[in-house]
Design a protein around this motif. Structure first.
Motif, PDB file in Angstrom:
ATOM      1  N   ASP A  17     -11.433  -9.857   1.652  1.00 20.51           N
ATOM      2  CA  ASP A  17     -12.545  -8.607   0.924  1.00 20.51           C
ATOM      3  C   ASP A  17     -11.506  -7.477   0.642  1.00 20.51           C
ATOM      4  O   ASP A  17     -12.359  -7.051  -1.002  1.00 20.51           O
ATOM      5  CB  ASP A  17     -14.036  -8.671   1.628  1.00 20.51           C
ATOM      6  CG  ASP A  17     -14.469 -10.397   1.685  1.00 20.51           C
ATOM      7  OD1 ASP A  17     -14.209 -11.086   0.504  1.00 20.51           O
ATOM      8  OD2 ASP A  17     -14.215 -10.721   2.359  1.00 20.51           O
ATOM      9  N   GLY A  18     -10.705  -6.656   0.553  1.00 20.24           N
ATOM     10  CA  GLY A  18     -10.377  -5.670   0.742  1.00 20.24           C
ATOM     11  C   GLY A  18      -8.832  -5.340   1.570  1.00 20.24           C
ATOM     12  O   GLY A  18      -9.267  -5.364   2.490  1.00 20.24           O
ATOM     13  N   ILE A  19      -8.382  -4.200   0.991  1.00 15.36           N
ATOM     14  CA  ILE A  19      -7.690  -3.639   2.036  1.00 15.36           C
ATOM     15  C   ILE A  19      -7.296  -1.400   1.198  1.00 15.36           C
ATOM     16  O   ILE A  19      -7.288  -2.127  -0.208  1.00 15.36           O
ATOM     17  CB  ILE A  19      -5.808  -4.501   1.583  1.00 15.36           C
ATOM     18  CG1 ILE A  19      -6.429  -5.708   2.182  1.00 15.36           C
ATOM     19  CG2 ILE A  19      -4.930  -2.789   2.536  1.00 15.36           C
ATOM     20  CD1 ILE A  19      -4.629  -6.364   1.868  1.00 15.36           C
ATOM     21  N   MET A  67       0.990  -1.506   0.449  1.00 14.99           N
ATOM     22  CA  MET A  67      -0.014  -0.099   0.024  1.00 14.99           C
ATOM     23  C   MET A  67       0.590   1.365   0.031  1.00 14.99           C
ATOM     24  O   MET A  67       1.654   1.772   0.879  1.00 14.99           O
ATOM     25  CB  MET A  67      -0.744   0.434   1.291  1.00 14.99           C
ATOM     26  CG  MET A  67      -2.031  -1.152   1.123  1.00 14.99           C
ATOM     27  SD  MET A  67      -3.054  -0.857   2.939  1.00 14.99           S
ATOM     28  CE  MET A  67      -4.011  -0.183   2.410  1.00 14.99           C
ATOM     29  N   GLN A  68       0.582   2.628  -1.202  1.00 14.10           N
ATOM     30  CA  GLN A  68       1.810   3.542  -1.183  1.00 14.10           C
ATOM     31  C   GLN A  68       0.341   4.072  -0.646  1.00 14.10           C
ATOM     32  O   GLN A  68      -0.733   4.890  -1.104  1.00 14.10           O
ATOM     33  CB  GLN A  68       1.961   3.595  -2.541  1.00 14.10           C
ATOM     34  CG  GLN A  68       2.703   2.765  -3.383  1.00 14.10           C
ATOM     35  CD  GLN A  68       3.700   3.482  -4.251  1.00 14.10           C
ATOM     36  OE1 GLN A  68       4.499   3.971  -4.460  1.00 14.10           O
ATOM     37  NE2 GLN A  68       2.559   2.707  -5.334  1.00 14.10           N
ATOM     38  N   LEU A  69       0.815   5.092   0.644  1.00 13.72           N
ATOM     39  CA  LEU A  69      -0.050   5.273   1.363  1.00 13.72           C
ATOM     40  C   LEU A  69       0.359   7.716   0.944  1.00 13.72           C
ATOM     41  O   LEU A  69       1.154   7.578   0.459  1.00 13.72           O
ATOM     42  CB  LEU A  69       0.094   5.312   3.243  1.00 13.72           C
ATOM     43  CG  LEU A  69       0.331   4.468   3.910  1.00 13.72           C
ATOM     44  CD1 LEU A  69       0.121   4.258   5.062  1.00 13.72           C
ATOM     45  CD2 LEU A  69      -1.391   3.486   3.166  1.00 13.72           C
ATOM     46  N   LYS A  70      -0.371   7.475   1.680  1.00 15.25           N
ATOM     47  CA  LYS A  70      -0.779   8.610   1.670  1.00 15.25           C
ATOM     48  C   LYS A  70      -0.023  10.345   1.471  1.00 15.25           C
ATOM     49  O   LYS A  70       0.962  11.498   1.359  1.00 15.25           O
ATOM     50  CB  LYS A  70      -2.197   9.993   1.051  1.00 15.25           C
ATOM     51  CG  LYS A  70      -3.268   9.768   0.093  1.00 15.25           C
ATOM     52  CD  LYS A  70      -4.603  10.496   0.912  1.00 15.25           C
ATOM     53  CE  LYS A  70      -6.167   9.264  -0.393  1.00 15.25           C
ATOM     54  NZ  LYS A  70      -6.974  10.246   0.773  1.00 15.25           N
ATOM     55  N   LEU A  72     -10.180  -4.501  10.584  1.00 13.95           N
ATOM     56  CA  LEU A  72      -9.021  -4.287  10.960  1.00 13.95           C
ATOM     57  C   LEU A  72      -8.104  -2.785  10.873  1.00 13.95           C
ATOM     58  O   LEU A  72      -8.314  -2.452   9.567  1.00 13.95           O
ATOM     59  CB  LEU A  72      -8.038  -4.957  11.337  1.00 13.95           C
ATOM     60  CG  LEU A  72      -8.252  -6.861  10.989  1.00 13.95           C
ATOM     61  CD1 LEU A  72      -6.701  -7.417  11.106  1.00 13.95           C
ATOM     62  CD2 LEU A  72      -9.193  -6.655  12.466  1.00 13.95           C
ATOM     63  N   VAL A  73      -8.245  -2.105  11.697  1.00 20.08           N
ATOM     64  CA  VAL A  73      -7.461  -0.773  11.447  1.00 20.08           C
ATOM     65  C   VAL A  73      -6.228  -0.384  11.908  1.00 20.08           C
ATOM     66  O   VAL A  73      -5.857  -1.239  13.209  1.00 20.08           O
ATOM     67  CB  VAL A  73      -8.185   0.756  12.201  1.00 20.08           C
ATOM     68  CG1 VAL A  73      -7.293   2.210  11.532  1.00 20.08           C
ATOM     69  CG2 VAL A  73     -10.230   0.189  11.568  1.00 20.08           C
ATOM     70  N   GLN A  94      -5.101   5.768   6.757  1.00 19.88           N
ATOM     71  CA  GLN A  94      -4.864   4.402   7.831  1.00 19.88           C
ATOM     72  C   GLN A  94      -5.012   3.563   7.036  1.00 19.88           C
ATOM     73  O   GLN A  94      -5.858   3.072   6.094  1.00 19.88           O
ATOM     74  CB  GLN A  94      -5.619   4.441   9.189  1.00 19.88           C
ATOM     75  CG  GLN A  94      -5.488   5.455   9.988  1.00 19.88           C
ATOM     76  CD  GLN A  94      -6.856   5.689  11.444  1.00 19.88           C
ATOM     77  OE1 GLN A  94      -7.599   5.395  10.573  1.00 19.88           O
ATOM     78  NE2 GLN A  94      -5.800   5.544  12.485  1.00 19.88           N
ATOM     79  N   PRO A  95      -4.391   2.151   6.995  1.00 23.34           N
ATOM     80  CA  PRO A  95      -4.641   1.347   5.858  1.00 23.34           C
ATOM     81  C   PRO A  95      -5.708   0.255   6.829  1.00 23.34           C
ATOM     82  O   PRO A  95      -5.635   0.029   8.265  1.00 23.34           O
ATOM     83  CB  PRO A  95      -2.969  -0.005   6.333  1.00 23.34           C
ATOM     84  CG  PRO A  95      -2.270   1.033   6.897  1.00 23.34           C
ATOM     85  CD  PRO A  95      -2.806   2.504   7.720  1.00 23.34           C
ATOM     86  N   VAL A  96      -6.841  -0.213   6.102  1.00 24.85           N
ATOM     87  CA  VAL A  96      -7.787  -0.911   6.773  1.00 24.85           C
ATOM     88  C   VAL A  96      -7.579  -2.481   6.057  1.00 24.85           C
ATOM     89  O   VAL A  96      -7.741  -2.222   4.933  1.00 24.85           O
ATOM     90  CB  VAL A  96      -9.087  -0.297   6.541  1.00 24.85           C
ATOM     91  CG1 VAL A  96     -10.444  -0.829   7.181  1.00 24.85           C
ATOM     92  CG2 VAL A  96      -9.191   0.894   7.310  1.00 24.85           C
TER      93      VAL A  96
END
Length: 544
Positions: A96-98, A44-47, A122-123, A104-106
């Motif tokens: 089912d999804g990330i 995941m490349q976060l903002k 999960l957060v 935040q990664p969820v």
């Protein structure tokens, strides 16, 4: 109409030392680590500039690694157990999804607990990777039931999640697809929850047809538009025929924030459709919703079976419906790949622009049976790539056709890339050696001056463009090499992003782990390098 004719100009590139006048990808590699084992990997490349690497493993639960904007590893943590779910029970878990939500990664996942699917959220902390909160969002009735399957339509018994790509609002759908019993309420079998970016429940809606025309529903896709709407596409069908009414039809539905029930539009032209897949996305600039449907039963000579539907965002009414055709893509495949017939690939992903133009990614999918065990019996060949850039009316502008041949253990469904992009995954194979799904298919990256296609392939087929008649499908990723094709000014060039592959040395990538940040044109993936029998992994950031 334009289409590219390949001129195979070899350009060997070394990672991170590239300065050419033409647009060439620049590679940055992170520190090396052991090759990941069983399980699932996702970047995941976060903002905030960080990159989060998630590895889901039967032995380790969820391992989280955080890299800062300078591509340095700055934090690591693990989730080895939860208060409500078992992190070690990966074989009973489905992702089912990330998404990145509120910075935040969820992670959204469901786990079978005593034959009951339970859905969790999960957060994670974007700086440390630590688990901040764990929520149970709901559950379904037991999976020990008789499935309802009619005319290639299966009543969905599953949980689904979709996030608005333009905001952090999202929705979760619970589909109960067991056979209806005498005391069951047909109005309480499907529920959709609409959430804010702060994970607050802002609406709860029940999904059913007031006239009870159809009792069972097969999930196609769902989309969220801020806090205003949740759109849902299904196939409604019955177990038995009712008079002269069709057994099934596609239904487009909307949930508004001031309503607890969905409003529906039944698409009559889809009467008796089966095995339908698709994708739904709002186009706020034009106040429309696009729904792409793939109906294999309508796929005949001259017909693609792919339908683009344009619906009004306010009312949900069907404005127009077009069956897409690809004469220029077929001509491209005939000229460049030696096709005698039309290109007939299945849709894998729709990239929709704000102006209504789009890019449709396709791939030839062929299913076959081989072997004597249930685990290894079903297979899918993932064949040649077809890409069509479409205008707002669905007509071709530019097309690409690229030769590719891979084999996957299990069934690969249409829109696989669309689901892979949001990290839908289930641990299908208990044998790690055949769990190669994450290395197969391809990715497409568009930039202002060029387009790129990347995938893993055998080295011996790259010199001839992969057009040998005796070509064998890529099955074993340890023998594969990562190749990038660049298209610009009517040319196609082959690039090796990590160095020149050899018989005893090569590089291959986890396509399923990749994350593309469109605003910065950075493609992040997990790269495996091999030298003899030694293998090492590292994260790779490719600037296109």
């Amino acid at each position: 109409m334009n289409y590219f004719r390949p001129a195979f100009l070899l350009l060997l590139l070394c990672a991170g030392i590239i300065t050419l006048s033409a647009q060439v990808p620049i590679v940055t590699l992170g520190p090396s680590f052991e090759e990941p084992g069983d399980g699932w990997d996702k970047l995941m490349q976060l903002k905030n500039g960080n990159t989060v690497y998630l590895h889901f493993s039967k032995k380790e639960g969820i391992r989280i690694s955080v890299y800062n904007p300078q591509r340095e590893l700055v934090a690591m943590d693990s989730i080895v157990g939860g208060t409500q779910w078992n992190a070690a029970d990966l074989e009973s878990t489905e992702i089912d999804g990330i998404y990145e939500i509120n910075g935040q990664p969820v992670v959204f996942l469901q786990q079978i607990v005593k034959y009951t699917p339970v859905f969790f959220r999960l957060v994670l902390d974007p700086q440390t990777g630590k688990l901040l909160r764990e929520d149970k969002l709901g559950e379904l009735p037991t999976i020990q039931h008789r499935s309802v399957y009619v005319q290639e339509n299966l009543a969905s018994h599953d949980c689904f999640v979709e996030k608005d790509p333009h905001s952090d609002y999202y929705a979760v759908a619970f589909f109960s697809g067991a056979e209806i019993q005498r005391n069951d309420s047909i109005r309480e079998r499907i529920q959709v929850l609409h959430f804010s970016p702060e994970h607050e429940l802002i609406n709860k809606g029940w999904y059913y047809l007031p006239d009870t025309a159809y009792s069972y529903f097969s999930y196609i896709n769902m989309a969220v538009q801020g806090r205003e709407k949740v759109y849902l596409a299904t196939v409604g069908f019955n177990a038995k025929k009712k008079g002269t009414a069709p057994l099934s039809k596609v239904i487009f539905s909307m949930l508004s924030p001031d309503s607890a029930t969905f409003a529906h539009q039944v698409l009559d032209y889809t009467a008796n459709a089966g095995d339908v897949s698709g994708y739904v996305q709002p186009v706020p600039a034009t106040q429309e919703v696009r729904m792409l449907l793939y109906i294999p039963g309508r796929k005949t000579d001259g017909n693609s079976g792919i339908f683009m539907n344009t619906l009004l965002a306010g009312s949900g009414k069907l404005r127009k419906q077009v069956q897409l055709s690809f004469p220029e893509l077929s001509k491209n495949a005939q000229v460049n790949l030696g096709y005698k017939d039309d290109y007939k690939g299945a849709p894998q992903r729709l990239l929709l622009n704000e102006d209504g133009n789009s890019t449709l990614l396709m791939e030839n999918l062929t299913r076959f049976k081989q072997g004597n065990t249930q685990i290894n019996k079903l297979h899918t060949n993932l064949g040649d790539i077809g890409i069509a850039q479409l205008d707002s009316s669905g007509r071709e502008n530019t097309t690409l056709a690229v030769s590719k041949y891979q084999a996957i253990t299990g069934i690969c469904e249409p829109f696989y890339q669309q689901r892979r992009e949001k990290s839908e995954w289930i641990f299908r194979n208990k044998i790690a050696a055949i769990n190669t799904n994450t290395y197969l298919s391809y990715d497409y990256i568009a930039s202002p001056n060029a387009a790129f296609i990347v995938f893993n392939d055998y080295l011996q087929y790259l010199e001839t463009g992969g057009q040998e008649k005796a070509r064998k499908p890529l099955k074993y990723t340890a023998d594969a090499n990562f190749v990038c094709y660049r298209f610009y000014n009517g040319k196609m060039e082959r690039l090796f992003l990590f160095g020149t592959p050899e018989v005893t040395k090569g590089y291959y990538c986890m396509m399923g782990a990749a994350d593309y940040q469109a605003q910065n044109r950075v493609y992040a993936t997990v790269m495996i390098s091999r030298k003899g029998t030694e293998r090492k992994a590292c994260l790779a950031w490719v600037q296109f």
